[in-house]
Write a protein that holds these residues in place. Structure first.
Motif, PDB file in Angstrom:
ATOM      1  N   ASP A  60       4.483  12.273  -1.424  1.00 34.62           N
ATOM      2  CA  ASP A  60       5.344  12.786  -2.881  1.00 34.62           C
ATOM      3  C   ASP A  60       5.984  11.957  -3.414  1.00 34.62           C
ATOM      4  O   ASP A  60       6.424  11.417  -3.165  1.00 34.62           O
ATOM      5  N   ARG A  61       6.690  12.356  -4.527  1.00 30.37           N
ATOM      6  CA  ARG A  61       7.747  11.971  -5.372  1.00 30.37           C
ATOM      7  C   ARG A  61       9.066  11.911  -4.297  1.00 30.37           C
ATOM      8  O   ARG A  61      10.008  10.959  -4.947  1.00 30.37           O
ATOM      9  N   SER A  62       9.146  12.868  -3.864  1.00 28.16           N
ATOM     10  CA  SER A  62       9.969  12.855  -2.657  1.00 28.16           C
ATOM     11  C   SER A  62      10.095  11.728  -0.959  1.00 28.16           C
ATOM     12  O   SER A  62      11.526  11.547  -0.390  1.00 28.16           O
ATOM     13  N   MET A  63       9.206  11.454  -1.149  1.00 32.04           N
ATOM     14  CA  MET A  63       8.749  10.371   0.550  1.00 32.04           C
ATOM     15  C   MET A  63       8.708  11.325   1.499  1.00 32.04           C
ATOM     16  O   MET A  63       9.186  11.185   2.076  1.00 32.04           O
ATOM     17  N   ASN A  64       8.507  12.689   1.071  1.00 28.67           N
ATOM     18  CA  ASN A  64       7.267  13.337   1.987  1.00 28.67           C
ATOM     19  C   ASN A  64       6.002  12.929   2.179  1.00 28.67           C
ATOM     20  O   ASN A  64       5.998  13.193   1.552  1.00 28.67           O
ATOM     21  N   TYR A  65       6.200  12.991   3.742  1.00 29.94           N
ATOM     22  CA  TYR A  65       4.034  12.781   3.771  1.00 29.94           C
ATOM     23  C   TYR A  65       3.892  13.912   4.402  1.00 29.94           C
ATOM     24  O   TYR A  65       4.853  14.950   4.983  1.00 29.94           O
ATOM     25  N   ASP A  66       2.620  13.819   4.522  1.00 31.48           N
ATOM     26  CA  ASP A  66       1.781  15.279   5.000  1.00 31.48           C
ATOM     27  C   ASP A  66       1.480  15.171   6.569  1.00 31.48           C
ATOM     28  O   ASP A  66       0.810  16.287   7.142  1.00 31.48           O
TER      29      ASP A  66
ATOM     30  N   LYS B 290       1.134  -1.286   0.169  1.00 24.79           N
ATOM     31  CA  LYS B 290       0.470   0.071  -0.140  1.00 24.79           C
ATOM     32  C   LYS B 290       1.053   1.520  -0.331  1.00 24.79           C
ATOM     33  O   LYS B 290       1.235   1.769   0.812  1.00 24.79           O
ATOM     34  N   SER B 291       1.028   2.147  -1.083  1.00 22.70           N
ATOM     35  CA  SER B 291       1.941   3.103  -0.914  1.00 22.70           C
ATOM     36  C   SER B 291       1.294   4.153  -0.569  1.00 22.70           C
ATOM     37  O   SER B 291       2.751   4.960  -0.526  1.00 22.70           O
ATOM     38  N   ASP B 292       0.630   4.329  -0.334  1.00 21.97           N
ATOM     39  CA  ASP B 292       0.338   5.673   0.411  1.00 21.97           C
ATOM     40  C   ASP B 292      -0.179   5.762   2.284  1.00 21.97           C
ATOM     41  O   ASP B 292      -0.894   6.062   2.317  1.00 21.97           O
TER      42      ASP B 292
END
Length: 146
Positions: free
Chosen positions: A103-109, A73-75
């Motif tokens: 995001d593409r830089s592997m940051n999460y919110d 699960k990528s999200d």
């Protein structure tokens, strides 16, 4: 946290045991607590329902590990939650699984700052991580270890 497949359950158990073993090396005796439900509530509050009658009022501090991408699960991310109670040598340990925009830089919110811990009896404890224990509560790159 919705229904988990067997591979994911094994992964969660493996990661939690690995973290418990690491903590035992520092002479602490962690107690692993099973989780009933994880959810991000409005206001970015993290709900963690645990399958135990633990008196949640004894929780004095919460520390959150760096997140890992959840299998298949990528999200979805997983963190280990360490809860310190009145006996600091015996912390409580569990896994918190949550969805996040990555995001593409592997940051999460998602923020991992405000918590509501609920035990099997429905008793609640609200906790806010007030001091910054490091990057665990900031937007940052995540560990892509699977």
């Amino acid at each position: 946290m919705s229904e988990l497949d067997q591979t994911s359950l094994k992964w969660v158990d493996f990661e939690l045991q690995r973290e418990a073993n690491r903590i035992r090396e520092s002479a602490l005796k962690p107690i692993i607590i099973p989780v009933k439900r994880c959810e991000i509530l409005p206001g970015n509050v993290n709900l963690l329902e645990i399958k135990t009658n633990l008196d949640v009022s004894i929780i004095k501090e919460i520390v959150v590990s760096d997140p890992k991408i959840y299998p298949n699960k990528s999200d979805t991310l997983s963190v280990t939650v360490l809860m310190m109670g009145t006996a600091p040598e015996q912390p409580y340990l569990c896994t918190y699984i949550f969805r996040a925009k990555i995001d593409r830089s592997m940051n999460y919110d998602s923020q991992l700052k405000d918590w509501i811990i609920v035990n099997s009896q429905g008793k609640q404890k609200r906790h806010t991580i007030r001091k910054n224990p490091g990057p665990a509560i900031r937007l940052r790159k995540i560990n892509v270890e699977r």
